[in-house]
Design an enzyme around this catalytic site. Structure first.
Site, short mmCIF file in Angstrom:
data_model
loop_
_atom_site.label_atom_id
_atom_site.label_comp_id
_atom_site.label_asym_id
_atom_site.label_seq_id
_atom_site.Cartn_x
_atom_site.Cartn_y
_atom_site.Cartn_z
N ASP A 27 -41.38 -11.14 -14.42
CA ASP A 27 -41.37 -11.87 -13.29
C ASP A 27 -42.06 -13.25 -13.35
O ASP A 27 -43.02 -13.33 -13.86
CB ASP A 27 -41.75 -11.19 -11.87
CG ASP A 27 -41.03 -9.78 -11.87
OD1 ASP A 27 -41.47 -8.90 -10.93
OD2 ASP A 27 -39.91 -9.84 -12.15
N LYS A 30 -38.28 -15.16 -9.50
CA LYS A 30 -38.15 -14.34 -8.06
C LYS A 30 -38.20 -15.34 -6.97
O LYS A 30 -38.95 -16.36 -6.81
CB LYS A 30 -39.24 -13.35 -7.88
CG LYS A 30 -39.32 -12.19 -9.18
CD LYS A 30 -38.30 -11.30 -8.83
CE LYS A 30 -38.53 -10.36 -7.74
NZ LYS A 30 -38.11 -9.11 -7.94
N ASP A 88 0.84 -1.04 -0.02
CA ASP A 88 0.02 -0.18 0.08
C ASP A 88 0.95 0.96 0.03
O ASP A 88 0.61 2.01 -0.87
CB ASP A 88 -0.82 -0.03 1.21
CG ASP A 88 -1.94 -1.05 1.08
OD1 ASP A 88 -2.70 -1.08 1.95
OD2 ASP A 88 -1.83 -1.99 0.19
N LYS A 100 -29.90 -12.92 -9.73
CA LYS A 100 -30.53 -11.25 -9.95
C LYS A 100 -30.00 -10.57 -8.71
O LYS A 100 -30.43 -10.66 -7.78
CB LYS A 100 -31.97 -11.64 -9.83
CG LYS A 100 -32.55 -10.10 -10.31
CD LYS A 100 -34.09 -10.59 -10.67
CE LYS A 100 -34.82 -9.19 -10.97
NZ LYS A 100 -34.82 -8.19 -9.99
N ARG A 106 -30.88 4.24 -13.27
CA ARG A 106 -31.67 3.74 -14.27
C ARG A 106 -32.83 4.70 -14.51
O ARG A 106 -33.41 4.77 -15.61
CB ARG A 106 -32.05 2.54 -13.97
CG ARG A 106 -32.94 1.58 -14.98
CD ARG A 106 -33.21 0.05 -14.59
NE ARG A 106 -34.14 -0.62 -15.35
CZ ARG A 106 -35.30 -0.44 -15.05
NH1 ARG A 106 -35.75 0.46 -13.96
NH2 ARG A 106 -36.26 -0.90 -15.94
N1 LIG Z 1 -30.46 -7.30 -11.27
C1 LIG Z 1 -29.64 -8.30 -12.15
O1 LIG Z 1 -28.93 -9.10 -11.59
C2 LIG Z 1 -30.01 -8.32 -13.85
C3 LIG Z 1 -29.11 -9.29 -14.40
N2 LIG Z 1 -28.23 -10.14 -13.95
N3 LIG Z 1 -29.61 -9.13 -15.74
C4 LIG Z 1 -30.40 -8.50 -16.21
O2 LIG Z 1 -30.88 -8.46 -17.78
C5 LIG Z 1 -32.02 -7.64 -18.01
C6 LIG Z 1 -31.11 -6.44 -18.81
C7 LIG Z 1 -31.67 -6.37 -20.12
C8 LIG Z 1 -32.79 -7.16 -20.17
C9 LIG Z 1 -32.46 -8.26 -19.07
N4 LIG Z 1 -31.36 -7.73 -15.43
C10 LIG Z 1 -31.03 -7.42 -14.14
O3 LIG Z 1 -31.61 -6.58 -13.38
C11 LIG Z 1 -32.75 -5.82 -14.02
C12 LIG Z 1 -32.46 -4.48 -14.51
C13 LIG Z 1 -33.70 -3.75 -14.17
C14 LIG Z 1 -34.65 -4.43 -13.36
C15 LIG Z 1 -33.75 -5.57 -12.90
O4 LIG Z 1 -33.26 -5.54 -11.53
#
Ligand SMILES: NC(=O)c1c(N)nc(OC2CCCC2)nc1O[C@@H]1CCC[C@@H]1O
Length: 342
Positions: free
Chosen positions: A91, A326, A39, A121, A142
């Site tokens: 979902d 989910k 470091d 996710k 976002r």
């Molecule tokens: N939250 C996640 O880990 C995740 C992921 N691993 N992969 C995606 O692919 C989406 C993006 C484009 C269409 C599919 N989305 C994720 O989270 C989405 C982003 C917005 C709502 C969900 O949390």
């Protein structure tokens, strides 16, 4: 005639050298957890660069390691329109709904002709990060999927967000390397950091955050990047606005490109050739959920092939080629706070 050397040409060369070294060693420390130098040696290089930059401010670049912990409170959060819509997903609340989606997908593309990429996710907040000529230029939340808030100075403090894409990734892009690219991922707070942050809040008589996701959101909305820099935020990157410049043809190939580029990509990803393998991945993810150092709220199942993704396309709201399976809310072992005797 020899051009008179710019008064600070040697300094500019040394500054560029130091920046490259600092990026490399920071990557090894934060991303690989495998530092090659002490470091103290790192700090010595950082101080040398800071001294050069304060002597010659015109040498400062926005992606210099000295700029990681933003020095100023700015009017962040200006609106930013994403390069392309940031979709959410439909979902599947239980296995029946997951199977219905798998069946629809197999019917549409041909039974046994679909490979799925399964990802955890991450329960964080969505962020879009833009690079021009391989250098970090902007980061935005976002928002509503079309327009988000500029959180560049705060995201720049997150150590696993690269300020420059690797040469390997740019070579892979060929002549498209100078295209603007916008990657997407989640900003999250590791569970350990969340507990520490709430203990500090407790000790200082401030309200604790309800969960790591709220703590990450609050940390990213800080006006002062120096506060964000102390919150130990992290990212997992998993998507991009437009894959064209990368010359990759599937999600798993794209995730490899992200890793090579220097992004933090979640290691718990699998290629599943059958619905049964998808079920196994989901069961395994649920079983190991509490062992992870970050919150997840399910599994994202994606059709792997980009050709098949475009065959399926999108509904108004979400892609047909992805589903969010989910999990039930995690029953947390509520840590009883010892009652502080006043
Ligand atoms: N939250 C996640 O880990 C995740 C992921 N691993 N992969 C995606 O692919 C989406 C993006 C484009 C269409 C599919 N989305 C994720 O989270 C989405 C982003 C917005 C709502 C969900 O949390």
């Amino acid at each position: 005639s020899t051009e008179p050397a710019l008064s600070h040409e040697p300094a500019a060369t040394r500054a560029a050298e130091l920046r490259h070294e600092l990026d490399y060693h920071a990557y090894r420390y934060y991303m690989l957890d495998a530092p090659e130098i002490t470091d103290a040696a790192f700090d010595k290089m950082l101080v040398e660069l800071q001294e050069i930059e304060s002597a010659y401010p015109d040498l400062i670049t926005p992606t210099s390691y000295t700029q990681r912990v933003g020095g100023y409170v700015s009017d962040q959060f200006a609106p930013v329109t994403h390069m392309a819509r940031m979709y959410s997903m439909d979902d599947a609340m239980n296995l029946e709904e997951l199977d219905a989606w798998l069946e629809r997908t197999e019917n549409a593309l041909g039974a046994g002709r679909v490979t799925y990429t399964c990802e955890l996710k991450i329960d964080g907040l969505g962020v879009a990060i833009t690079y021009e000529n391989g250098a970090f230029v902007r980061a935005a939340t976002r928002g509503d999927g079309t327009t988000g808030e500029d959180v560049s100075l705060n995201v720049r403090t997150i150590q696993d967000v690269p300020m420059h894409l690797s040469e390997k990734a740019l070579v892979h892009m060929g002549t498209d390397r100078d295209r603007v690219i916008e990657v997407r991922g989640e900003v999250y707070m590791p569970k350990g950091s969340f507990v520490r942050l709430n203990d500090e809040a407790d000790a200082e008589g401030r309200d604790p955050f309800a969960n790591p996701r709220n703590a990450a959101a609050g940390s990213l909305r800080q006006k002062d990047p120096k506060v964000t820099a102390k919150r130990d935020l992290s990212t997992f990157i998993y998507a991009i606005a437009d894959t064209t410049p990368l010359h990759v043809h599937s999600q798993h190939e794209f995730l490899n490109w992200l890793r090579d580029a220097g992004f933090h990509v979640n290691p718990n990803v699998a290629s599943c050739k059958t619905p049964t393998e998808v079920h196994e991945f989901c069961a395994d993810a649920l079983a190991h959920r509490s062992d992870l150092d970050y919150d997840i709220d399910g599994v994202v199942v994606k059709v792997d092939s980009f050709q098949q993704q475009s065959d399926l396309g999108f509904t108004a709201r979400a892609p047909r080629w992805a589903i969010a399976f989910k999990f039930p809310p995690e029953e947390k072992t509520t840590v009883l706070r010892e009652i502080r005797v006043q």
